[in-house]
Design an enzyme around this catalytic site. Structure first.
Site, PDB file in Angstrom:
ATOM      1  CG  ASP A 314      -1.761   1.221   1.367  1.00 26.15           C
ATOM      2  OD1 ASP A 314      -2.592   1.429   0.476  1.00 26.15           O
ATOM      3  OD2 ASP A 314      -1.583   1.987   2.341  1.00 26.15           O
ATOM      4  CD  GLU A 367      -2.357   2.609  -3.547  1.00 21.64           C
ATOM      5  OE1 GLU A 367      -3.064   3.547  -3.950  1.00 21.64           O
ATOM      6  OE2 GLU A 367      -1.720   2.654  -2.489  1.00 21.64           O
TER       7      GLU A 367
END
Length: 642
Positions: A314, A367
């Site tokens: 993330d 990401e």
């Protein structure tokens, strides 16, 4: 895989050295609470890194959460920053924290950064846990699991607590979820499931992205062995498991990592580097080798102990950029005057090299929302070393296009055609993720313009476009059946919509589309090779029609894709085709069972008429708002004459 419950004694000189060097990649084997037997007595050895503390003690129910007495104190290992002690008689299930006294004399309690289990929120204690003893049954899966590049990968992204809930609103446990989730994923032909973060976190509405217990599977949903069971059963059903992992930042909660030993230990000391003002969190200090040991150990822990197949890492952009979402007075430039976080870059490269050393077939998916070059290039060549990147550009352009009214779409046709220009610059996954269906952004279905029926047709188009575009696939839960209201992030999905025919048909469409995807090699075999894609006609912006070819390694697998993004029928539409012959409609979003009109193009024989730079072409009718897949019919076997 290492034996996590080996006999535990004081950390060795070598282990300590490697930890401080940033290369102790399984530091969870020595730090934390380990069940052990020492000098003939059973108990637990507790070890913690707290170099600036003047005292560390064990606090729990047994001593009224005091932890300041001699009997409670951990022993400082000289010149190491480590504190350790074996406590006989302590058993699994014991709640504990560390009583820490800082260099300034402040006394406070901290949860164990390496705890394998935590108390159910809002309580914040660590829990002694025995991770040994689970009997895995996924050996066949692990032996057969292959590198993902030339295979299908269709990921179902889900938030564990809000996929389904019990009638009283309580969560299903990891073990209970296995009986509900696995048959659904199998029926829907998903190849992987991606769980939003399952590491312990105090606040439900952070969705797990602001953690406090990196080695503790959240107790909201049950015991560690129950999560092992769920992953084991997923593997036995042929489904890979990807875990959302958050090395960019952590929560500021008092019991967590912030100011752990009275000083900025896990975070940068410089607030301009530490603070993530938009999220109210703190960045890990990537300049410290010990943080590298902590984080890489944590990543390997989930592979080693829980058998995950991959990670979606993330907020990578927030790690790479010192100015990420900050005003000019909120960041500091690097030593070269640039805006790159050079320490974070080195950490990411070391992370990926280490993971692929131990798990060559792992998925490490970034990401990363900027145009940072080389995200999926090998680390030894100067890239970041991931093997997949979320294609945020494709997602933003595509959703931007489909939200336009039909009349405006011809003026934004480039949003559909531009992504191919960079489709092969990285190994991409095409996400339609949770971030796009929450906080006022509307559900995928509700983003569509037009009438009720046109919204469903539009969603069918979107999913068809995604499945036929180069790159692996990811869809957030609810999109598959047309969740009408955006993700509410506290309540379960609106499964009551299954009482309505339009949503049942939408679910049937997604299941059929997913099955088409895993069946047809042209949709994935050359995902990362430009030979796998060719425009037929990209520039029909006036009619909002796209047509292109997807190829596999064999010519017989070739598919022709046609998408009409307008609610207008296109009769006698001529397209060039790659080979002469008869083409059949292999798949259509207009099938009645999917909620379509039922219109079907019969077998279409090509003619030797040049069109769209092809020697051969054919005519067909393209229904309004439709997604069509054509395939050249194979030769029929000759009849055998007796």
């Amino acid at each position: 895989m290492p034996d996590i419950q080996k006999t535990v004694n004081l950390p060795s000189t070598e282990d300590i050295y490697l930890f401080h060097e940033g290369t102790n990649y399984r530091s969870y084997m020595m730090l934390g609470a380990h069940i052990a037997a020492e000098e003939g007595k059973k108990g637990v050895r507790f070890t913690v890194w707290a170099p600036h503390a003047t005292y560390v003690g064990l606090a729990g129910d047994h001593n009224g959460w005091d932890g300041t007495q001699e009997a409670d104190s951990l022993i400082k290992i000289p010149d190491s920053g480590f504190w350790s002690r074996f406590f006989p008689g302590i058993e699994p299930g014991t709640f504990y924290k560390y009583r820490i006294i800082s260099a300034g004399g402040e006394s406070f309690l901290k949860a164990d950064p390496y705890a394998f289990k935590a108390e159910v929120r809002p309580a914040t204690a660590s829990v002694v846990a025995d991770l040994a003893g689970y009997q895995w049954g996924d050996n066949l899966w692990r032996r057969r699991n292959k590198a993902p590049y030339n295979g299908p990968m269709n990921i179902y992204e889900m938030h564990f607590g809000t996929w389904k809930q019990k009638e009283d609103g309580e969560f299903y446990t990891y073990k209970e979820m296995a009986d509900l989730l696995i048959p659904y994923l199998v029926e829907m032909s998903y190849t992987h499931v991606e769980f939003m973060p399952l590491a312990e976190h105090p606040y439900d509405l952070s969705w797990g992205y602001q953690g406090t217990g990196y080695f503790a599977a959240t107790s909201r949903y049950g015991e560690p062995h129950e999560l092992m069971y769920l992953i084991d059963q997923l593997h036995q059903a042929g489904i890979g498991v990807i875990l959302d992992w958050v090395p960019a930042h952590f929560a500021k909660d008092a019991h967590g990592l912030r100011m752990f030993d009275g000083s900025p230990l896990y975070e940068y000391a410089d607030p301009l580097l530490a603070e993530k003002p938009g999220w109210g969190t703190l960045s890990f200090d990537f300049s410290k080798p010990e943080i590298t040991s902590f984080l890489i150990s944590n990543a390997l822990f989930w592979y080693d102990v829980y058998h995950i197949d991959g990670m979606r890492v993330d907020a990578v952009t927030s790690m790479l950029r010192l100015d990420f979402e900050k005003q000019s007075h909120q960041y500091r430039r690097n030593v070269n005057g640039g805006l790159e976080n050079l320490e974070a870059i080195r950490f990411i490269q070391q992370l990926n090299k280490t993971i692929f050393h131990y798990y060559p077939k792992a998925l490490m998916m970034a990401e990363e929302s900027s145009a940072w070059p080389g995200v999926t290039a090998p680390a030894h060549e100067g890239g970041l070393g991931f093997n997949y990147k979320w294609n945020m550009g494709w997602m933003n352009d595509t959703l931007g296009y489909i939200e336009h009214d039909f009349g405006a779409r011809p003026y934004h046709h480039n949003l559909l055609t531009f992504p191919i220009a960079y489709a092969y610059s990285e190994n991409y996954t095409l996400p339609l993720s949770h971030d796009e269906v929450v906080h006022g952004k509307k559900s995928l279905l509700d983003k569509m313009p037009g009438s009720y029926e046109q919204k469903f047709a539009g969603l069918r188009l979107l999913l068809g476009y995604q499945i036929s575009h180069p790159g692996k696939k990811l869809l957030f839960m609810g999109g598959e059946f047309g969740q009408f209201i955006e993700w509410k992030d506290q309540d379960q999905l609106d499964w009551l919509l299954m009482d309505y025919e339009a949503h049942r048909r939408m679910l049937a469409y997604t299941a059929a589309l997913n099955k088409l995807y895993v069946t047809e090699k042209a949709l994935w075999e050359l995902d990362h090779d430009m030979e796998g894609y060719q425009w037929i006609y990209a520039d029909d912006y006036g009619q909002s029609v796209l047509s292109y070819i997807r190829r596999g390694k064999k010519p017989v697998d070739t598919l022709v894709i046609i998408i009409n993004f307008q609610p207008v029928e296109r009769k006698n539409y001529r397209i060039g085709v790659p080979r002469a012959g008869t083409y059949e409609e292999l798949f259509s979003s207009e099938t009645v069972e999917f909620g379509g009109s039922g219109y079907h193009n019969g077998p279409m024989k090509s003619s030797k008429k040049e069109w769209h730079n092809q020697v051969n072409s054919l005519e067909l009718t393209i229904p309004p708002l439709s997604f069509l897949v054509l395939k050249k019919a194979g030769r029929k076997p000759k009849a055998v004459v007796e």
